[in-house]
Scaffold this active site. Structure first.
Site, PDB file in Angstrom:
ATOM      1  NE  ARG A   1      -2.403   0.954   3.638  1.00  0.00           N
ATOM      2  CZ  ARG A   1      -1.823   1.797   4.497  1.00  0.00           C
ATOM      3  NH1 ARG A   1      -1.608   3.054   4.153  1.00  0.00           N
ATOM      4  NH2 ARG A   1      -1.431   1.393   5.681  1.00  0.00           N
TER       5      ARG A   1
ATOM      6  CG  ASP B   1      -5.959  14.798 -17.308  1.00  0.00           C
ATOM      7  OD1 ASP B   1      -5.399  13.979 -18.068  1.00  0.00           O
ATOM      8  OD2 ASP B   1      -7.021  14.561 -16.715  1.00  0.00           O
TER       9      ASP B   1
HETATM   10  N1  PLP Z   1      -8.728  12.525 -16.873  1.00  0.00           N
HETATM   11  C1  PLP Z   1      -9.328  12.339 -18.057  1.00  0.00           C
HETATM   12  C2  PLP Z   1      -9.014  13.259 -19.190  1.00  0.00           C
HETATM   13  C3  PLP Z   1     -10.239  11.292 -18.222  1.00  0.00           C
HETATM   14  O1  PLP Z   1     -10.836  11.117 -19.413  1.00  0.00           O
HETATM   15  C4  PLP Z   1     -10.529  10.443 -17.114  1.00  0.00           C
HETATM   16  C5  PLP Z   1     -11.495   9.335 -17.229  1.00  0.00           C
HETATM   17  O2  PLP Z   1     -12.246   9.223 -18.176  1.00  0.00           O
HETATM   18  C6  PLP Z   1      -9.890  10.692 -15.899  1.00  0.00           C
HETATM   19  C7  PLP Z   1      -8.977  11.728 -15.813  1.00  0.00           C
HETATM   20  C8  PLP Z   1     -10.155   9.825 -14.693  1.00  0.00           C
HETATM   21  O3  PLP Z   1      -9.510   8.605 -14.861  1.00  0.00           O
HETATM   22  P1  PLP Z   1      -9.970   7.197 -14.202  1.00  0.00           P
HETATM   23  O4  PLP Z   1     -11.257   6.789 -14.835  1.00  0.00           O
HETATM   24  O5  PLP Z   1      -8.813   6.303 -14.502  1.00  0.00           O
HETATM   25  O6  PLP Z   1     -10.097   7.448 -12.726  1.00  0.00           O
END
Ligand code: PLP
Length: 393
Positions: free
Chosen positions: A58, A182
């Site tokens: 963990r 992101d």
């Molecule tokens: N960021 C983006 C651009 C996403 O499209 C998603 C999920 O669709 C996420 C973050 C979240 O990811 P997860 O579904 O792996 O938690």
């Protein structure tokens, strides 16, 4: 084996120093929750951080997880990486550590991110200002309010808006704020936010990094001094990736580069075919010269990704018929896998938003998001062409 100066494909395959004692080309899975020590002194050496090594899964202290993080670090060209059990788990630790003085979220974000910021983290005192589209011009003024984290996606979901990472980083850094991108849609193959000036990069590894729709995971990467403070959050939230998905993800990363290049090529072919079809009113794809963000995408991306969003020349009802008429594209709310998927933002990612809020984000009922997979591009185009027969122009 690790090759510091090697190219991205070599890094994807040989990007970790952690190898098997028996010579197996793939590290066997350390499917264990804990590790035994010879004596207390040896245990404390690791527990106190004087020696790095396995301890407790963990905590992320497991060789399978180390190998995954080292490989991902190599592919991204970052100093350090932390693997999480999902993209949302990665974001939660990121915001908990760096969003406490406020977050500025630029552009449209994944619905789950908006929900986390708006509904949950706001209850813990993490306040977010959302700047959409050209409201990014107000970033400088907004940061005077004291927020110390600027977070955004580029390209965005589903309209594929492109934001200038270097320009945003310039403004943010003048205010002493960090920039986190992101990079899920682009993947490290198409875009390297850290090299463009961002401080941190996050991923839903569930998408292109995993690539086969069979693993849920996430990452945050950046300089070691920025990644280190995320470790206690991951440990206490219990949001580390488990050994089996970590091994699966390591397997997937070996083919990441070739997969993404083919996603790019297939998506470009689909986008061009859709642009030439009169039943399609608009095609949003960064690789099309007609796309408003094309020039910026050329400047900061090496490839344009596998997501194509189209707007059909018809109403919402007709759009549902197009979506339901597809056969190769499966109707499912995800992206980035080898198989092509389709969604309608108004029934999935942007379902909970009011009509006004959807309009602000440029989401229409005629919009269809295509996650273009690795099937033959001709078959994908034939599938779309057939489904579009219900549209009359
Ligand atoms: N960021 C983006 C651009 C996403 O499209 C998603 C999920 O669709 C996420 C973050 C979240 O990811 P997860 O579904 O792996 O938690």
């Amino acid at each position: 084996m690790k090759h510091e100066a090697a190219g991205q494909s070599t890094q994807a395959i040989h990007g970790t120093t952690i190898t098997d004692a028996y010579g197996a080309p793939h590290l066997p899975i350390y499917n264990t929750t804990t590790f035994a020590f010879e004596n207390t002194a040896a245990l404390l050496e690791v527990a106190d951080g004087h020696r790095s090594g396995p301890l407790y899964t963990r905590y992320g202290l497991n060789p399978t997880i180390f190998a995954l993080e080292e490989t991902m670090t190599s592919i991204e060209g970052a100093e350090s990486a932390l693997a999480f059990c999902s993209g949302m788990a990665a974001e939660t630790s990121l915001f908990a550590q760096y969003g406490r003085e406020g977050v500025v979220c630029v552009g449209d974000a994944y619905g789950g991110t908006m929900e986390l910021l708006t509904n949950q983290l706001s209850q813990l005192g993490i306040a977010t200002t959302f700047l959409l589209d050209d409201e990014v011009e107000r970033l400088d003024e907004t940061l005077r309010g004291g927020a110390k984290l600027v977070f955004f996606e580029t390209p965005t979901n589903p309209a594929l808006g492109i934001y200038d990472v270097a320009a945003i980083a310039d403004v943010a850094h003048r205010h002493g704020a960090l920039v986190a991108v992101d990079n899920t849609f682009a993947s490290p193959v198409n875009q390297r936010p850290l090299a463009l000036g961002a401080d941190l990069v996050s991923y839903s590894a569930t998408k292109y990094l995993g690539g086969h729709s069979d693993v849920t995971a996430g990452f945050v990467l950046g300089a070691a001094e920025l990644i280190e403070p995320l470790k206690p959050w991951r440990k206490s939230f219990g949001s580390c990736i488990a050994p089996e998905p970590a091994a699966l993800l390591s397997r997937s990363l070996r083919t990441l580069i070739v997969r993404v290049k083919q996603h790019n090529a297939n998506a470009q072919a689909v986008a061009e075919a859709m642009e030439a079809d009169p039943r399609v009113a608009r095609v949003l794809y960064p690789g099309l010269p007609s796309f408003p963000g094309h020039a910026l995408a050329v400047k900061q991306m090496k490839g344009f990704g596998g997501i194509v969003t189209i707007e059909i020349a018809g109403d919402a009802e007709t759009t549902v018929r197009v979506v339901d008429g597809l056969g190769v594209f499966a109707l499912a709310p995800s992206l980035g896998g080898v198989e092509s998927l389709v969604t309608q933002p108004v029934t999935t990612t942007h379902y909970d938003l009011s009509p006004e809020e959807r309009q602000r984000r440029g989401i229409t009922g005629s919009m269809i998001r295509l996650s273009v997979g690795l099937e033959d591009a001709d078959d994908l185009i034939a599938d779309l062409t057939h489904a579009l027969e219900v549209v009359t122009v």
